[in-house]
Design an enzyme around this catalytic site. Structure first.
Site, PDB file in Angstrom:
ATOM      1  N   SER A 689       0.808  -1.235   0.000  1.00 27.33           N
ATOM      2  CA  SER A 689       0.000   0.000   0.000  1.00 27.33           C
ATOM      3  C   SER A 689       0.832   1.272   0.000  1.00 27.33           C
ATOM      4  CB  SER A 689      -0.944  -0.002   1.203  1.00 27.33           C
ATOM      5  OG  SER A 689      -0.221   0.006   2.417  1.00 27.33           O
ATOM      6  N   LYS A 732      -6.261   3.346   9.243  1.00 24.85           N
ATOM      7  CA  LYS A 732      -5.402   4.341   8.590  1.00 24.85           C
ATOM      8  C   LYS A 732      -6.042   5.735   8.642  1.00 24.85           C
ATOM      9  CE  LYS A 732      -3.154   1.109   5.396  1.00 24.85           C
ATOM     10  NZ  LYS A 732      -3.007   0.712   3.986  1.00 24.85           N
TER      11      LYS A 732
END
Length: 783
Positions: A689, A732
């Site tokens: 990511s 996140k």
């Protein structure tokens, strides 16, 4: 009226006398013989009393048949002995007389008088031995023969005094020899009567020899028969006699083994088990009944039977499931976890409609400290079932699951059977904690044993090695927990439905601390809410600067530490009420253990705010890139894993493809060295990511354009610049919110995942959905 029983005539001769008479049963008296016997018949007792009163002798005569109770003259032999009474002992309570007499002379019965109370007899004295001459040689031969037979006879009578045997064997006088043998040997009373009646000593010895020989033959045959009988007694009879003896001994010692065995049998018969299993248990009970109570085998069997009987055979907990009540319990016990609670309520709804459903095994997976174990406990409470926990962490022996064979020293059942015994119910909720920590070694693979337990097609007849009879586990509810799903063996994971529990966000931790942990710790430390208060800003600072975890265990420990220190101050009298503020935390908990996430505070070239997910939640991870004159080398630092290193190569290749658009020198990969660094180099980092972040940082560093400091991003890239979806969006975005980020760029495919993001985060952050890297660069770079 006196009754007279005549013999031949009633006329009394000059050689006759009348004596009180005793009719003997099975006994024969001889002259010179000392005889003792018991008298119980009324007439005989009365006759003896009369004789004693007149100091008279008595006449002893033997009955022909022993069963006759009121003998007449025809029931008696014609020859008896007149005897002198030596000693009498009377037992009044039993009307029995013990009498000791000595024979005086032999007499013939002439007439019998019975007056209804006593018996008297008219007798005529007769010589004991005739005076006819006998052949001395023949007598000596007879005596020797009798001695030979007597030697055999005494072998069957070990109690005969040795002095008597010796005196008989050296005796030369035939009369004395005859009397010593007859007086001391057990011969038939009819044979003794013949010996008494015979006057001739030669004939007496001849009859004695025949009697002795016959008696010896009988005794030899009896001995053979006894020996054969003893050898022919079968095992069952011997066991019966021995068992009866053992029972008598145990009764004396106060150890009634039979009663214990009977209790086992009754308990086994009352169990709700199949007949094959019942027969197996009864067989063990039968073995126990044949063993000494103190033997090791008996101890093993008792331990086995006690364990089996303590299991909840056919005992089921019955409780109605209420979804409203279950929802209330889950809400009270846990904050957040909306999807997890929804799935658990679905699970409970199915059990409410179909209680006999099988195969629904839930695996709660997530980082430590987020409440997996307590969720299982809440499910048991909502279902109204007994709850029992089985810890599988570090289990490496198959016997821990299935148990040991009961023949081993220290054998015990496995953890499954032990859990059922603890629960006291055949349908409990069993939590298998840390199923991903199962280990395998030379002792076996415990995960293979767990396959049968968790398989609904097999666990209806689960066999533990210790109890050896099948137990039905199909009614039990199984829930497992794991920290790392990847460590669960594939066959086990295939039998379970996975429910992933995400780590708590800072917002959730705050509510958990305020609503659950603080009240709990105040109660445990004996404090009231009015005595100690922890302000909200203090709780937020504890979460941010004193803990770094996915769950709330460290947070609870910090709150407990505050409660302890507060209790000390209150107990010592320093303060009555305490309020803990954020500025006081350094005095209470020490210096801050963790700093806030590193983030870019101003627009910079080559510095981008990335978002990463770790086991303790989401974090902000800045990525830095600088360009140096060189030969095109790419240096990657910051403990990056292989996946991130590959992402850096993809990013460089993509930047080369779009160099014209962003005024980047096409030969930069030849004339410049690139250094990519992720701060906090000691912390390992990996995952795909970070591809979007690396590419943006490279474009910024090579083009000279700055990156917005209020923007954070996450996403995986392809060589053609497409942005791919990522995981952990909820964590996140919470990290971005905590760091004060205003804009977050996420892959367009992650748009549905925004439903999981807290409303607080969604209201504070602007989300940009990127389908390709152009969308990212257009929103992140400053013109």
């Amino acid at each position: 009226m006196e009754r007279t029983v005549k013999s031949k005539s009633n006329k009394k001769t000059e050689n006759t006398n009348v004596f009180y008479t005793v009719a003997l049963k099975g006994l024969v008296a001889f002259p010179k013989m000392i005889l003792h016997f018991d008298v119980a018949r009324d007439k005989t007792v009365a006759s003896l009393e009369k004789a004693l009163a007149g100091n008279e002798k008595i006449f002893l005569v033997t009955q022909r048949e022993t069963h006759v109770e009121d003998p007449q003259i025809n029931d008696l032999y014609k020859v008896g002995v007149v005897a002198e009474i030596k000693q009498v002992l009377k037992l009044p309570e039993h009307n029995i007389m013990k009498i000791l007499v000595e024979g005086v002379y032999k007499a013939n019965l002439v007439q019998l008088f019975d007056d209804g109370e006593t018996i008297r007899a008219e007798v005529k004295r007769t010589p004991t031995y005739s005076r006819t001459k006998t052949d001395t040689v023949e007598i000596q031969a007879l005596m020797r023969s009798i001695k030979d037979v007597f030697e055999k006879y005494v072998q069957f009578l070990p109690r005969m005094p040795k002095e008597l045997i010796s005196s008989i064997m050296i005796q030369d006088n035939p009369v004395k020899f005859f009397e010593d043998i007859v007086f001391n040997c057990h011969l038939n009373y009819r044979d003794k009567q013949d010996l008494l009646e015979e006057p001739n000593i030669l004939n007496k010895l001849s009859i004695l020899y025949a009697c002795m020989s016959s008696e010896v033959e009988i005794m030899e045959l009896e001995s053979v028969i006894t020996e054969q009988t003893r050898n022919n007694i079968d095992k069952g009879q011997r066991e019966y006699f021995l068992r009866e003896q053992l029972k008598a001994i145990q009764e004396q010692l106060g150890e009634d083994e039979t009663e214990e065995v009977d209790d086992y049998v009754n308990s086994i018969m009352a169990l709700k088990i199949d007949e094959k299993s019942r027969a197996k248990l009864l067989k063990e009970t039968d073995r126990l009944s044949k063993l000494p109570s103190a033997s090791q085998d008996a101890f093993v069997i008792k331990n086995y039977l006690d364990t089996v009987l303590e299991l909840p055979w056919g005992k089921y907990t019955k409780a109605k499931i209420s979804l409203e009540k279950a929802k209330e319990i889950l809400e009270d016990d846990h904050y957040g976890l909306k999807k997890v609670k929804e799935r658990i309520l679905e699970f409970l709804a199915v059990h409410m409609i179909n209680p006999d459903i099988k195969g629904q095994i839930i695996c709660l997976a997530g980082p430590p400290g987020i409440g997996k174990t307590s969720i299982a406990k809440s499910i048991a409470k909502a279902m109204g079932r007994e709850y029992v926990r089985v810890s599988l962490g570090g289990v490496r022996d198959e016997a821990d699951i299935r148990g040991h064979r009961k023949t081993y020293v220290g054998a015990m059942p496995g953890r499954i059977i032990t859990a059922l015994e603890q629960a006291g119910s055949a349908n409990p909720l069993i939590l298998f904690d840390e199923i991903d920590k199962l280990c395998s070694d030379i002792k076996g693979d415990p995960s293979s044993a767990m396959l049968e337990v968790l398989d609904s097609e097999q666990n209806s007849a689960f066999r533990d090695h210790f109890i050896e009879v099948p137990f039905d586990l199909s009614k039990a509810v199984f829930i497992t927990t794991a920290n790392n799903v990847g460590d669960i063996p594939a066959p086990l994971l295939d039998r379970m439905e996975l429910i992933e529990l995400p780590s708590y966000t800072a917002e959730e931790k705050f509510h958990i601390a305020k609503n659950h942990l603080v009240p709990k710790q105040l109660k445990e430390h004996g404090l009231k809410g009015t005595q100690l208060k922890i302000q909200d800003n203090a709780l937020n600072d504890i979460i941010a600067f004193y803990t770094k975890e996915a769950g709330v265990r460290s947070l609870e420990r910090c709150i407990a530490s505050l409660c302890r220190k507060g209790a000390k101050k209150i107990a010592s009298g320093e303060a009555k009420r305490i309020t803990i503020k954020a500025k006081d935390l350094q005095d209470w908990l020490g210096v801050r253990k963790y700093t806030s996430d590193l983030s870019s505070k101003e627009n910079q070239t080559g510095v981008v705010n990335g978002l990463a997910w770790t086991s303790v939640g989401g974090v902000l991870m800045p990525l830095e890139v600088i360009t140096l004159e060189g030969s095109g080398k790419i240096e990657v630092t910051g403990s990056l894993g292989d996946v991130m290193k590959e992402s850096s190569k993809i990013a460089v290749s993509y930047v080369r493809s779009i160099a014209d658009k962003y005024s980047i020198d096409k030969e930069f990969y030849k004339s410049n060295d690139l250094h990519i660094h992720a701060p906090e180099g000691a912390v390992p980092k990996d995952g795909p990511s970070a591809g979007v972040t690396m590419t943006t940082a490279l474009v910024s560093a090579l083009s000279g354009k700055k990156v917005r400091c209020d923007v954070a991003m996450t996403g995986e890239i392809t060589l053609h610049g497409k942005v791919l979806p990522i995981g952990g969006l909820r964590e996140k975005t919470m990290a971005a919110y905590k760091a004060g980020i205003k804009t977050v760029i996420i892959p367009a495919d992650n748009k549905p995942d925004l439903d999981e993001v807290d409303d607080t985060v969604k209201n504070a952050i602007e989300f940009i959905f990127a389908e390709n890297l152009t969308d990212v660069l257009d929103n992140a770079l400053v013109d």
